[in-house]
Motif scaffolding. Sequence first.
Motif, PDB file in Angstrom:
ATOM      1  N   ASP A  11       0.804  -1.221   0.000  1.00  0.00           N
ATOM      2  CA  ASP A  11       0.000   0.000   0.000  1.00  0.00           C
ATOM      3  C   ASP A  11       0.835   1.269   0.000  1.00  0.00           C
ATOM      4  O   ASP A  11       2.064   1.239   0.115  1.00  0.00           O
ATOM      5  CB  ASP A  11      -0.947   0.002   1.203  1.00  0.00           C
ATOM      6  CG  ASP A  11      -0.207  -0.134   2.534  1.00  0.00           C
ATOM      7  OD1 ASP A  11       1.022  -0.343   2.521  1.00  0.00           O
ATOM      8  OD2 ASP A  11      -0.860  -0.043   3.588  1.00  0.00           O
ATOM      9  N   GLU A  14      -2.428   6.642   0.395  1.00  0.00           N
ATOM     10  CA  GLU A  14      -3.740   6.932  -0.180  1.00  0.00           C
ATOM     11  C   GLU A  14      -4.520   5.678  -0.566  1.00  0.00           C
ATOM     12  O   GLU A  14      -5.711   5.753  -0.872  1.00  0.00           O
ATOM     13  CB  GLU A  14      -3.595   7.813  -1.435  1.00  0.00           C
ATOM     14  CG  GLU A  14      -3.205   9.260  -1.153  1.00  0.00           C
ATOM     15  CD  GLU A  14      -1.726   9.408  -0.861  1.00  0.00           C
ATOM     16  OE1 GLU A  14      -0.936   8.686  -1.492  1.00  0.00           O
ATOM     17  OE2 GLU A  14      -1.363  10.230   0.004  1.00  0.00           O
ATOM     18  N   SER A  15      -3.880   4.526  -0.573  1.00  0.00           N
ATOM     19  CA  SER A  15      -4.505   3.316  -1.111  1.00  0.00           C
ATOM     20  C   SER A  15      -5.194   2.485  -0.032  1.00  0.00           C
ATOM     21  O   SER A  15      -5.132   2.794   1.162  1.00  0.00           O
ATOM     22  CB  SER A  15      -3.439   2.451  -1.789  1.00  0.00           C
ATOM     23  OG  SER A  15      -2.592   1.867  -0.818  1.00  0.00           O
ATOM     24  N   ARG A  16      -5.818   1.406  -0.485  1.00  0.00           N
ATOM     25  CA  ARG A  16      -6.330   0.412   0.457  1.00  0.00           C
ATOM     26  C   ARG A  16      -5.164  -0.213   1.206  1.00  0.00           C
ATOM     27  O   ARG A  16      -4.051  -0.303   0.689  1.00  0.00           O
ATOM     28  CB  ARG A  16      -7.084  -0.689  -0.286  1.00  0.00           C
ATOM     29  CG  ARG A  16      -8.345  -0.244  -0.968  1.00  0.00           C
ATOM     30  CD  ARG A  16      -9.093  -1.440  -1.518  1.00  0.00           C
ATOM     31  NE  ARG A  16      -8.329  -2.157  -2.525  1.00  0.00           N
ATOM     32  CZ  ARG A  16      -8.568  -3.411  -2.894  1.00  0.00           C
ATOM     33  NH1 ARG A  16      -9.531  -4.098  -2.304  1.00  0.00           N
ATOM     34  NH2 ARG A  16      -7.847  -3.989  -3.831  1.00  0.00           N
ATOM     35  N   GLY A  17      -5.430  -0.684   2.420  1.00  0.00           N
ATOM     36  CA  GLY A  17      -4.381  -1.278   3.225  1.00  0.00           C
ATOM     37  C   GLY A  17      -4.065  -2.709   2.816  1.00  0.00           C
ATOM     38  O   GLY A  17      -4.853  -3.378   2.131  1.00  0.00           O
ATOM     39  N   THR A  18      -2.916  -3.185   3.260  1.00  0.00           N
ATOM     40  CA  THR A  18      -2.506  -4.560   2.970  1.00  0.00           C
ATOM     41  C   THR A  18      -3.501  -5.565   3.541  1.00  0.00           C
ATOM     42  O   THR A  18      -3.740  -6.626   2.960  1.00  0.00           O
ATOM     43  CB  THR A  18      -1.099  -4.814   3.544  1.00  0.00           C
ATOM     44  OG1 THR A  18      -0.175  -3.913   2.926  1.00  0.00           O
ATOM     45  CG2 THR A  18      -0.636  -6.242   3.282  1.00  0.00           C
ATOM     46  N   ASP A  20      -6.704  -5.330   3.619  1.00  0.00           N
ATOM     47  CA  ASP A  20      -7.832  -5.490   2.699  1.00  0.00           C
ATOM     48  C   ASP A  20      -7.478  -6.460   1.579  1.00  0.00           C
ATOM     49  O   ASP A  20      -8.296  -7.289   1.167  1.00  0.00           O
ATOM     50  CB  ASP A  20      -8.228  -4.138   2.106  1.00  0.00           C
ATOM     51  CG  ASP A  20      -8.857  -3.216   3.133  1.00  0.00           C
ATOM     52  OD1 ASP A  20      -9.369  -3.719   4.149  1.00  0.00           O
ATOM     53  OD2 ASP A  20      -8.825  -1.989   2.928  1.00  0.00           O
ATOM     54  N   LEU A  21      -6.252  -6.364   1.073  1.00  0.00           N
ATOM     55  CA  LEU A  21      -5.832  -7.271   0.006  1.00  0.00           C
ATOM     56  C   LEU A  21      -5.731  -8.706   0.522  1.00  0.00           C
ATOM     57  O   LEU A  21      -6.126  -9.654  -0.167  1.00  0.00           O
ATOM     58  CB  LEU A  21      -4.495  -6.821  -0.580  1.00  0.00           C
ATOM     59  CG  LEU A  21      -4.578  -5.831  -1.760  1.00  0.00           C
ATOM     60  CD1 LEU A  21      -5.276  -4.544  -1.359  1.00  0.00           C
ATOM     61  CD2 LEU A  21      -3.183  -5.529  -2.311  1.00  0.00           C
ATOM     62  N   GLU A  24      -9.172 -10.150   0.708  1.00  0.00           N
ATOM     63  CA  GLU A  24      -9.699 -10.509  -0.610  1.00  0.00           C
ATOM     64  C   GLU A  24      -9.064 -11.800  -1.129  1.00  0.00           C
ATOM     65  O   GLU A  24      -9.739 -12.625  -1.755  1.00  0.00           O
ATOM     66  CB  GLU A  24      -9.476  -9.364  -1.592  1.00  0.00           C
ATOM     67  CG  GLU A  24     -10.376  -8.174  -1.322  1.00  0.00           C
ATOM     68  CD  GLU A  24     -10.285  -7.106  -2.391  1.00  0.00           C
ATOM     69  OE1 GLU A  24      -9.493  -7.280  -3.345  1.00  0.00           O
ATOM     70  OE2 GLU A  24     -11.008  -6.102  -2.286  1.00  0.00           O
ATOM     71  N   GLU A  85      -2.978  -5.104  -7.966  1.00  0.00           N
ATOM     72  CA  GLU A  85      -3.677  -4.339  -6.937  1.00  0.00           C
ATOM     73  C   GLU A  85      -2.770  -3.538  -6.007  1.00  0.00           C
ATOM     74  O   GLU A  85      -3.255  -2.645  -5.310  1.00  0.00           O
ATOM     75  CB  GLU A  85      -4.541  -5.283  -6.091  1.00  0.00           C
ATOM     76  CG  GLU A  85      -5.627  -6.006  -6.875  1.00  0.00           C
ATOM     77  CD  GLU A  85      -6.680  -5.062  -7.417  1.00  0.00           C
ATOM     78  OE1 GLU A  85      -6.863  -3.974  -6.831  1.00  0.00           O
ATOM     79  OE2 GLU A  85      -7.316  -5.408  -8.433  1.00  0.00           O
ATOM     80  N   SER A  86      -1.481  -3.849  -5.963  1.00  0.00           N
ATOM     81  CA  SER A  86      -0.596  -3.103  -5.066  1.00  0.00           C
ATOM     82  C   SER A  86      -0.454  -1.663  -5.539  1.00  0.00           C
ATOM     83  O   SER A  86      -0.482  -1.369  -6.738  1.00  0.00           O
ATOM     84  CB  SER A  86       0.780  -3.774  -4.997  1.00  0.00           C
ATOM     85  OG  SER A  86       0.675  -5.047  -4.390  1.00  0.00           O
ATOM     86  N   LYS A 165      -7.516  -8.992  12.085  1.00  0.00           N
ATOM     87  CA  LYS A 165      -7.966  -7.841  11.313  1.00  0.00           C
ATOM     88  C   LYS A 165      -9.461  -7.624  11.555  1.00  0.00           C
ATOM     89  O   LYS A 165     -10.239  -8.562  11.626  1.00  0.00           O
ATOM     90  CB  LYS A 165      -7.714  -8.060   9.825  1.00  0.00           C
ATOM     91  CG  LYS A 165      -8.145  -6.890   8.952  1.00  0.00           C
ATOM     92  CD  LYS A 165      -7.959  -7.181   7.491  1.00  0.00           C
ATOM     93  CE  LYS A 165      -8.430  -5.997   6.640  1.00  0.00           C
ATOM     94  NZ  LYS A 165      -9.879  -5.741   6.780  1.00  0.00           N
TER      95      LYS A 165
END
Length: 246
Positions: A11, A14-18, A20-21, A24, A85-86, A165
């Motif tokens: 991440d 500004e991005s989604r956090g690790t 969240d990935l 998913e 996605e990273s 998490k």
Amino acid sequence: MKILVCIDDTDNLESRGTGDLATELAEEIEKRGWGSSQFVTRHQLLVHPDVPYTSHNSSMCFEADIDPDYLQPLIDYASEYLKRESAPGSDPGLCVAVVDRLTDTGAVMAFGRKAKEEVLNKGMAYDLAAELDVHLSEHGGTGQGVVGALAGIGLRMSGKDGRMKGWLKISTDNGLARVGDILMQSSLRGVRTMDGKELGHEETIAVDEKPKAVMIDGGPYLMVSPVDDGDGVRWRTTPRQQLKRF
């Protein structure tokens, strides 16, 4: 076949956090019928000027039980997923370990502990991964995330590091819940005080907003702290800030 999957440094601010990935990826395993996944844990690593990180330097790990035929497809999918996605400027790393194939579990757990205390490098991570026969790969930037990815495997395997998490969803009666009822509506193994005492099922807990669970003795536990003036209630869920040592 039991595996551990860990990712790190995916991440930017500004991005989604690790996390969240990682969630998913865990969900995708089940969507594709490859197996079943458990909860994601966050593992805090060393915060140091010589260690690149976004905000907290933590890796995200989960356990899954998959059909052996899907191991390589999973690795291939996760690799492409991280590339796609990273976030720009990140240094993502991926580690996938087949638990029963690990030749030296003590070594990978020791690597995890060191990553919380010392500055480690990619060479150290790749050397150990080759020795242990685990998959370790980088997918952008400097690839420094491989260090945290391998460390997270060791820390999750230790069974005594990391926070789950997300937040626990606990139904209460005016903010109160019995330990037995909490356990019935969650995947928790138990409720413990910060000094290690496990509470009985009849104890009543004052449940604060957004309680978190931590990994202890190989499973998730809810931690509680004494209440000074609880009108008969002796325990309250421990605030997040006091869980940083896990």
